[in-house]
Design a protein around this motif. Sequence first.
Motif, PDB file in Angstrom:
ATOM      1  N   LYS A  21      -2.502 -34.758  -8.819  1.00 21.06           N
ATOM      2  CA  LYS A  21      -1.407 -34.974  -9.767  1.00 21.06           C
ATOM      3  C   LYS A  21      -1.809 -34.600 -11.192  1.00 21.06           C
ATOM      4  CE  LYS A  21      -0.280 -39.037 -11.223  1.00 21.06           C
ATOM      5  NZ  LYS A  21       0.257 -40.413 -11.252  1.00 21.06           N
ATOM      6  N   PHE A  22      -3.123 -34.412 -11.416  1.00 24.04           N
ATOM      7  CA  PHE A  22      -3.610 -34.088 -12.759  1.00 24.04           C
ATOM      8  C   PHE A  22      -3.633 -32.580 -13.022  1.00 24.04           C
ATOM      9  CE2 PHE A  22      -5.633 -38.167 -11.579  1.00 24.04           C
ATOM     10  CZ  PHE A  22      -5.094 -38.953 -12.582  1.00 24.04           C
ATOM     11  N   GLY A  23      -3.226 -31.791 -12.044  1.00 25.74           N
ATOM     12  CA  GLY A  23      -3.164 -30.356 -12.257  1.00 25.74           C
ATOM     13  C   GLY A  23      -4.322 -29.595 -11.633  1.00 25.74           C
ATOM     14  N   ALA A  24      -4.420 -28.332 -11.995  1.00 29.72           N
ATOM     15  CA  ALA A  24      -5.436 -27.447 -11.412  1.00 29.72           C
ATOM     16  C   ALA A  24      -6.849 -27.908 -11.747  1.00 29.72           C
ATOM     17  CB  ALA A  24      -5.218 -26.028 -11.927  1.00 29.72           C
ATOM     18  N   ASN A  25      -7.752 -27.678 -10.789  1.00 28.89           N
ATOM     19  CA  ASN A  25      -9.196 -27.915 -10.996  1.00 28.89           C
ATOM     20  C   ASN A  25      -9.528 -29.373 -11.318  1.00 28.89           C
ATOM     21  OD1 ASN A  25      -9.583 -25.091 -10.702  1.00 28.89           O
ATOM     22  ND2 ASN A  25      -9.101 -24.815 -12.869  1.00 28.89           N
ATOM     23  N   TYR A  68     -13.149 -27.755 -15.171  1.00 24.91           N
ATOM     24  CA  TYR A  68     -12.980 -28.849 -14.229  1.00 24.91           C
ATOM     25  C   TYR A  68     -12.777 -30.181 -14.944  1.00 24.91           C
ATOM     26  CZ  TYR A  68     -15.322 -25.189 -11.549  1.00 24.91           C
ATOM     27  OH  TYR A  68     -15.668 -23.983 -10.988  1.00 24.91           O
ATOM     28  N   SER A  69     -12.125 -31.114 -14.244  1.00 23.42           N
ATOM     29  CA  SER A  69     -11.967 -32.453 -14.813  1.00 23.42           C
ATOM     30  C   SER A  69     -11.913 -33.503 -13.702  1.00 23.42           C
ATOM     31  CB  SER A  69     -10.691 -32.540 -15.668  1.00 23.42           C
ATOM     32  OG  SER A  69      -9.528 -32.333 -14.880  1.00 23.42           O
ATOM     33  N   PHE A  70     -12.444 -34.686 -14.023  1.00 27.05           N
ATOM     34  CA  PHE A  70     -12.418 -35.836 -13.114  1.00 27.05           C
ATOM     35  C   PHE A  70     -11.689 -36.985 -13.800  1.00 27.05           C
ATOM     36  CE2 PHE A  70     -16.220 -33.526 -11.644  1.00 27.05           C
ATOM     37  CZ  PHE A  70     -15.927 -33.423 -10.289  1.00 27.05           C
ATOM     38  N   ASP A  88      -6.124 -35.751  -3.205  1.00 28.65           N
ATOM     39  CA  ASP A  88      -4.905 -35.932  -2.417  1.00 28.65           C
ATOM     40  C   ASP A  88      -3.889 -36.819  -3.141  1.00 28.65           C
ATOM     41  OD1 ASP A  88      -3.362 -35.657   0.044  1.00 28.65           O
ATOM     42  OD2 ASP A  88      -3.716 -37.804   0.271  1.00 28.65           O
ATOM     43  N   GLN A  89      -2.654 -36.395  -3.140  1.00 29.64           N
ATOM     44  CA  GLN A  89      -1.571 -37.211  -3.697  1.00 29.64           C
ATOM     45  C   GLN A  89      -1.056 -38.118  -2.580  1.00 29.64           C
ATOM     46  OE1 GLN A  89       1.182 -35.139  -6.431  1.00 29.64           O
ATOM     47  NE2 GLN A  89      -0.133 -33.332  -6.235  1.00 29.64           N
ATOM     48  N   ILE A  90      -1.855 -39.146  -2.313  1.00 32.52           N
ATOM     49  CA  ILE A  90      -1.671 -39.984  -1.129  1.00 32.52           C
ATOM     50  C   ILE A  90      -0.314 -40.677  -1.094  1.00 32.52           C
ATOM     51  CG2 ILE A  90      -2.768 -41.997  -2.191  1.00 32.52           C
ATOM     52  CD1 ILE A  90      -3.227 -40.893   1.477  1.00 32.52           C
ATOM     53  N   ASP A  91       0.283 -40.895  -2.254  1.00 36.23           N
ATOM     54  CA  ASP A  91       1.569 -41.594  -2.285  1.00 36.23           C
ATOM     55  C   ASP A  91       2.724 -40.726  -1.791  1.00 36.23           C
ATOM     56  OD1 ASP A  91       1.243 -39.955  -4.528  1.00 36.23           O
ATOM     57  OD2 ASP A  91       2.570 -41.174  -5.777  1.00 36.23           O
ATOM     58  N   ILE A  92       2.542 -39.410  -1.788  1.00 35.06           N
ATOM     59  CA  ILE A  92       3.619 -38.514  -1.337  1.00 35.06           C
ATOM     60  C   ILE A  92       3.163 -37.549  -0.244  1.00 35.06           C
ATOM     61  CG2 ILE A  92       4.872 -38.636  -3.532  1.00 35.06           C
ATOM     62  CD1 ILE A  92       3.673 -35.888  -4.241  1.00 35.06           C
TER      63      ILE A  92
END
Length: 429
Positions: free
Chosen positions: A313-317, A342-344, A376-380
Motif C-alpha cells: 500500500k506504500f507504493g513501489a519498492n 527502497y523503503s520499509f 501483501d495488502q492482506i486486508d484486500i
Amino acid sequence: MKKILSLIFSVSISLTAFSQASIKESEVARIIKTLSADDMMGRRTFTPGIEKASVFIQQEFKKIGLKPLKGLSSFEQKFSMYSLKPTEAKLTLNGADLGKENFFFVTSSESIAWTEQSKPEIYYINEKSNFRQAFNQIRKKNTDAVILVNPKHQKMFSNYRNYFGAGSTREALNQDKTQVFALADSVQVNALAVNLKNQVETLSLANVAGMIEGKRKDEFLVFSGHYDHLGYIKAVEGDSIANGADDDASGTTAVISLANYYSKQAKPERSLIFVCFTAEEIGGYGSQYFSKQLNPDQIVAMFNIEMIGKPSKFGANSAFITGFEKSDFGTILQESVKGSVYSFHPDPYTEQNLFYRSDNATLARLGVPAHSISSDQIDIDKLYHSVDDEFESLDISHMTNMIRAIAVGSKTMAEGKATPKRVNKAEVD
C-alpha cells in the motif's frame, strides 16, 4: 558533514547497484515459477509435493555453495512429529453419556482413562465469557482439566470440536496435560468417566537450511521463509491446487536469492543462515524445531520473508515490517536503505496480528529481534489461501526489488556494524 553524507549516499548507491547486478529478475522468476508449479502439488506438509520442493531447494543451496548447519551432513534438518487420531472417545458426565458432538479432547496422550477420582481441574466457560479468550487462558494453565461450556457457545464450540476432534499433530507424545471440553448446562462434576484411545503415526519432516560461516562464527543472522503450503483444497472451476506462489514461495525464493547474493561477496563478519521452514501452515513446527537447535542469544536478528510478490500500500519498492515497535530492527533497515529507491514501513495491519502469524514469532518469544517482511495488502488480498495464488498473479519486478531491498538493508547487520536491540520476551504473547 557534507562529505560524510556524500559517503553514506555513495555506499548506498553502490550497494543498490551490486544487489541489482547479483539479484536478477530472470532468476527470481525461474525459482518461484518452479516452486509454485502444479507439479509441486501445493507443497502440503507430509506429501510428495513438499518433498519435491525440498529437493529443489537443496539443489539450489548446493549450486550456490552453502554449507550445512553445524552437526548436519546435508541441508535437511530432519525431525519427527506424531499424528494422533481418536479410535475411541467417550465421556460420561453425572451419569449421562454425552454424544460425540458435545465434547472434544486437546491432548498429546495415546490414551486417557479418568473418573472423578482422578481429580482433574474443573473450569466453566459461562454464557457471558468470550469463548476464544477463555479457551486460550485455560490452555495456558497446562493442567489436566474438564471444561464445561455453556450451550450459548455452541456455534464456536462446534468449530473447535471439528478442528480438534479430527485429531492433532504433536512434537512429542504424553508431554502436555489433557483437557476435555464439554458442552453442558451443569456447572458441577459429581460423576465422571473419560475414555480416549488415539492411533499414533510417526511423521517425518525437514527444514532446508544452509549457511555461510562468518568471521564471528557464533553470531548468526537468519534469513527465512516457509516452503510449505495447503496442497489440494476445494476446487474452483476445476482447479484444486493451492499453489502458494505468494504464500510463501515468494519468501523461499527470496531466501535462495539472498544466499546467492551473499555467496558472491567477501566472507561476512557474522555467520549467515538461510532456512526454509516446513509446517508453518499447520502450526509453525519447523521454526519451533529450528529454534531449539541454536542458542537464541547467538542469533543477532531474523529476516523472515512472507508474501512479497505484490506491491504494498506504500507504493513501489516498499514493504512493511511486523512488530516494528518491538525492537529497532526496522529502524536499522530504514537507515540502511536511505539514499536508495527502497523503503520499509511499520506494519499497517496490526489488527491482523501478523507478527504472530508467521515463523518469526517463535524466535521473538526467545528474545530474538525476529520480524517478518511483507508487502501483501492482506486486508484486500482475495488470492490469499486460494487456488488463484499462482505465478501469474505476481509482480516479479516488484518482488525482485523487495529481495534487493532486503539485501541492501541487511548489510550493516551482516557486516557487524549494526546490532538490533533484543525483543522483550515479557511483551511477546
